[in-house]
Design a protein around this motif. Structure first.
Motif, PDB file in Angstrom:
ATOM      1  N   ASP A 126      12.431  -3.926  -1.776  1.00 31.81           N
ATOM      2  CA  ASP A 126      12.044  -2.754  -2.577  1.00 31.81           C
ATOM      3  C   ASP A 126      13.098  -2.535  -3.658  1.00 31.81           C
ATOM      4  O   ASP A 126      14.195  -3.094  -3.596  1.00 31.81           O
ATOM      5  N   SER A 147       2.895   2.686  -2.185  1.00 28.09           N
ATOM      6  CA  SER A 147       3.243   3.449  -3.389  1.00 28.09           C
ATOM      7  C   SER A 147       1.965   3.903  -4.077  1.00 28.09           C
ATOM      8  O   SER A 147       1.446   4.979  -3.786  1.00 28.09           O
ATOM      9  N   ASP A 148       1.420   3.088  -4.951  1.00 26.98           N
ATOM     10  CA  ASP A 148       0.199   3.506  -5.657  1.00 26.98           C
ATOM     11  C   ASP A 148      -0.942   3.800  -4.679  1.00 26.98           C
ATOM     12  O   ASP A 148      -1.735   4.723  -4.894  1.00 26.98           O
ATOM     13  N   PHE A 149      -1.035   3.064  -3.622  1.00 25.92           N
ATOM     14  CA  PHE A 149      -2.135   3.254  -2.659  1.00 25.92           C
ATOM     15  C   PHE A 149      -1.851   4.356  -1.622  1.00 25.92           C
ATOM     16  O   PHE A 149      -2.697   4.638  -0.776  1.00 25.92           O
ATOM     17  N   VAL A 164       4.231  -3.360  -8.389  1.00 24.10           N
ATOM     18  CA  VAL A 164       4.686  -4.729  -8.242  1.00 24.10           C
ATOM     19  C   VAL A 164       3.667  -5.717  -8.821  1.00 24.10           C
ATOM     20  O   VAL A 164       4.021  -6.803  -9.294  1.00 24.10           O
ATOM     21  N   ASP A 222      14.525  -6.301  -7.683  1.00 20.49           N
ATOM     22  CA  ASP A 222      13.224  -6.546  -8.304  1.00 20.49           C
ATOM     23  C   ASP A 222      12.701  -7.889  -7.795  1.00 20.49           C
ATOM     24  O   ASP A 222      13.386  -8.911  -7.928  1.00 20.49           O
ATOM     25  N   ILE A 223      11.505  -7.893  -7.254  1.00 24.86           N
ATOM     26  CA  ILE A 223      10.966  -9.114  -6.649  1.00 24.86           C
ATOM     27  C   ILE A 223      10.765 -10.233  -7.682  1.00 24.86           C
ATOM     28  O   ILE A 223      10.661 -11.401  -7.312  1.00 24.86           O
ATOM     29  N   SER A 257       0.773  -1.258   0.000  1.00 27.39           N
ATOM     30  CA  SER A 257       0.000   0.000   0.000  1.00 27.39           C
ATOM     31  C   SER A 257       0.798   1.299   0.000  1.00 27.39           C
ATOM     32  O   SER A 257       0.202   2.372  -0.013  1.00 27.39           O
ATOM     33  N   ASN A 307      -4.611  -5.711  -6.568  1.00 25.47           N
ATOM     34  CA  ASN A 307      -5.873  -4.947  -6.527  1.00 25.47           C
ATOM     35  C   ASN A 307      -7.009  -5.933  -6.227  1.00 25.47           C
ATOM     36  O   ASN A 307      -6.833  -7.142  -6.361  1.00 25.47           O
TER      37      ASN A 307
HETATM   38  N1  AR6 Z   1      10.065  -5.349  -7.053  1.00 32.18           N
HETATM   39  C1  AR6 Z   1      10.092  -5.006  -5.738  1.00 32.18           C
HETATM   40  N2  AR6 Z   1       9.340  -4.002  -5.224  1.00 32.18           N
HETATM   41  C2  AR6 Z   1       8.555  -3.325  -6.067  1.00 32.18           C
HETATM   42  C3  AR6 Z   1       8.474  -3.620  -7.453  1.00 32.18           C
HETATM   43  C4  AR6 Z   1       9.277  -4.696  -7.943  1.00 32.18           C
HETATM   44  N3  AR6 Z   1       9.273  -5.069  -9.232  1.00 32.18           N
HETATM   45  N4  AR6 Z   1       7.597  -2.750  -8.029  1.00 32.18           N
HETATM   46  C5  AR6 Z   1       7.153  -1.937  -7.046  1.00 32.18           C
HETATM   47  N5  AR6 Z   1       7.727  -2.279  -5.864  1.00 32.18           N
HETATM   48  P1  AR6 Z   1       2.725  -0.743  -5.390  1.00 32.18           P
HETATM   49  P2  AR6 Z   1       0.406  -0.562  -3.590  1.00 32.18           P
HETATM   50  C6  AR6 Z   1       7.482  -1.704  -4.522  1.00 32.18           C
HETATM   51  O1  AR6 Z   1       2.389   0.584  -5.982  1.00 32.18           O
HETATM   52  O2  AR6 Z   1       0.856   0.761  -3.078  1.00 32.18           O
HETATM   53  C7  AR6 Z   1      -1.185  -1.688  -8.485  1.00 32.18           C
HETATM   54  O3  AR6 Z   1      -1.595  -1.001  -9.602  1.00 32.18           O
HETATM   55  C8  AR6 Z   1       7.158  -0.237  -4.453  1.00 32.18           C
HETATM   56  O4  AR6 Z   1       8.349   0.562  -4.469  1.00 32.18           O
HETATM   57  O5  AR6 Z   1       3.087  -1.829  -6.327  1.00 32.18           O
HETATM   58  O6  AR6 Z   1      -0.044  -1.601  -2.605  1.00 32.18           O
HETATM   59  C9  AR6 Z   1      -2.184  -2.741  -8.009  1.00 32.18           C
HETATM   60  O7  AR6 Z   1      -2.940  -3.244  -9.090  1.00 32.18           O
HETATM   61  C10 AR6 Z   1       6.440  -0.164  -3.110  1.00 32.18           C
HETATM   62  O8  AR6 Z   1       7.396  -0.136  -2.058  1.00 32.18           O
HETATM   63  O9  AR6 Z   1       1.506  -1.317  -4.489  1.00 32.18           O
HETATM   64  C11 AR6 Z   1      -3.040  -1.992  -7.029  1.00 32.18           C
HETATM   65  O10 AR6 Z   1      -4.128  -1.362  -7.661  1.00 32.18           O
HETATM   66  C12 AR6 Z   1       5.697  -1.508  -3.034  1.00 32.18           C
HETATM   67  O11 AR6 Z   1       6.296  -2.333  -4.035  1.00 32.18           O
HETATM   68  C13 AR6 Z   1      -2.109  -0.937  -6.458  1.00 32.18           C
HETATM   69  O12 AR6 Z   1      -1.053  -0.768  -7.396  1.00 32.18           O
HETATM   70  C14 AR6 Z   1       4.188  -1.433  -3.289  1.00 32.18           C
HETATM   71  O13 AR6 Z   1       3.926  -0.530  -4.339  1.00 32.18           O
HETATM   72  C15 AR6 Z   1      -1.503  -1.362  -5.147  1.00 32.18           C
HETATM   73  O14 AR6 Z   1      -0.765  -0.292  -4.626  1.00 32.18           O
END
Ligand code: AR6
Length: 237
Positions: free
Chosen positions: A85, A52-54, A146, A116-117, A50, A136
């Motif tokens: 991360d 980043s995008d959330f 992610v 990258d995970i 939650s 989501n």
């Molecule tokens: N490897 C490791 N960590 C990552 C990667 C990766 N490839 N990509 C992002 N992160 P987020 P949320 C980290 O936005 O906030 C989507 O659109 C990132 O830096 O992915 O829970 C879904 O469909 C951050 O620390 O998830 C949902 O609608 C963490 O992963 C929504 O975003 C989470 O960032 C969920 O938003």
């Protein structure tokens, strides 16, 4: 030792990991070398749900990660939790490392990792048989972050395996999905399960926005991590 697993004095594990360590209470013992292969230790890699995008507050999220890791990590006799991360500049990794210092958490059982995970083994040498996805509620491959990275890397196998298991997920819940062995994430990275987790959303552009209600938000994020770690425990058992 390149297996950098402490929080304050040693930076994040960012490249290859030492594959074998002296025999400890974890992992399987190699009868020839009397060593433990880190590759054999069940390991959950998870992103910060939650934040980043959330758009969830990072300080509050870090408090919850530390609280939940403290609650669960020592319950695992033979398993590791790894917060991942993408960047060394990750604010959430820094906060968690600062907050976890001084807590009674075994550095072998919880550590942070930059990478990258979807490429933890191939690019970082870190074997994680389970990865978590910040999903989501529709469990759709789209969006960004992610979620998109994991669905892209896993191929259509993850989408069909997910749909077989569960159609949707409400915030605060997790779903364990076994990954078909034909998935590139399985063959290349050794990932056998993906656990989808839906966290609280503070972004007005996304569904189920909590309008800055952090009473609800914190409860949902705590539930999300509980559900994630219980899901991992169900695989390890
Ligand atoms: N490897 C490791 N960590 C990552 C990667 C990766 N490839 N990509 C992002 N992160 P987020 P949320 C980290 O936005 O906030 C989507 O659109 C990132 O830096 O992915 O829970 C879904 O469909 C951050 O620390 O998830 C949902 O609608 C963490 O992963 C929504 O975003 C989470 O960032 C969920 O938003």
């Amino acid at each position: 030792c390149k297996d950098k697993q402490t929080f304050s004095s040693i930076p994040d594990n960012d490249n290859s990991e030492t594959k074998e360590v002296e025999n400890q209470a974890v992992g399987s013992v190699d009868s020839h070398a009397n060593q433990v292969s880190l590759d054999d230790i069940p390991t959950l890699a998870f992103p910060s749900i939650s934040t980043s995008d959330f758009q969830f507050n990072h300080e509050k999220a870090a408090d919850i990660i530390v609280e939940k890791v403290a609650e669960f990590s020592n319950k695992f006799r033979n398993a590791r939790l790894v917060l991942v991360d993408l960047s060394h500049k990750s604010k959430i990794l820094s906060l968690v490392k600062a907050k976890i210092a001084g807590k009674n958490i075994d550095a072998q059982k919880f550590f942070t990792h930059v990478g990258d995970i979807t490429h933890l083994y191939s690019r970082g040498g870190l074997r994680c048989n389970v990865i978590a996805n910040a999903a989501n509620w529709r469990l759709n491959p789209g969006g960004g972050g992610v979620n998109a990275a994991i669905f892209n890397a896993a191929g259509p196998e993850l989408e069909s395996a997910t749909k077989e298991k569960v159609q949707s997920l409400s915030p605060g819940n997790a779903a364990v999905v076994p990954l078909p062995s034909s998935s590139p994430l399985f063959t290349r990275e050794g990932v056998t399960h993906v656990i989808h987790v839906v966290g609280p959303n503070m972004n007005p552009q996304r569904p189920n926005c909590l309008n800055n209600d952090y009473n609800k938000g914190c409860k949902i994020l705590q539930d999300a991590y509980t559900s994630l770690f219980e899901g991992f425990a169900s695989i390890v058992r």
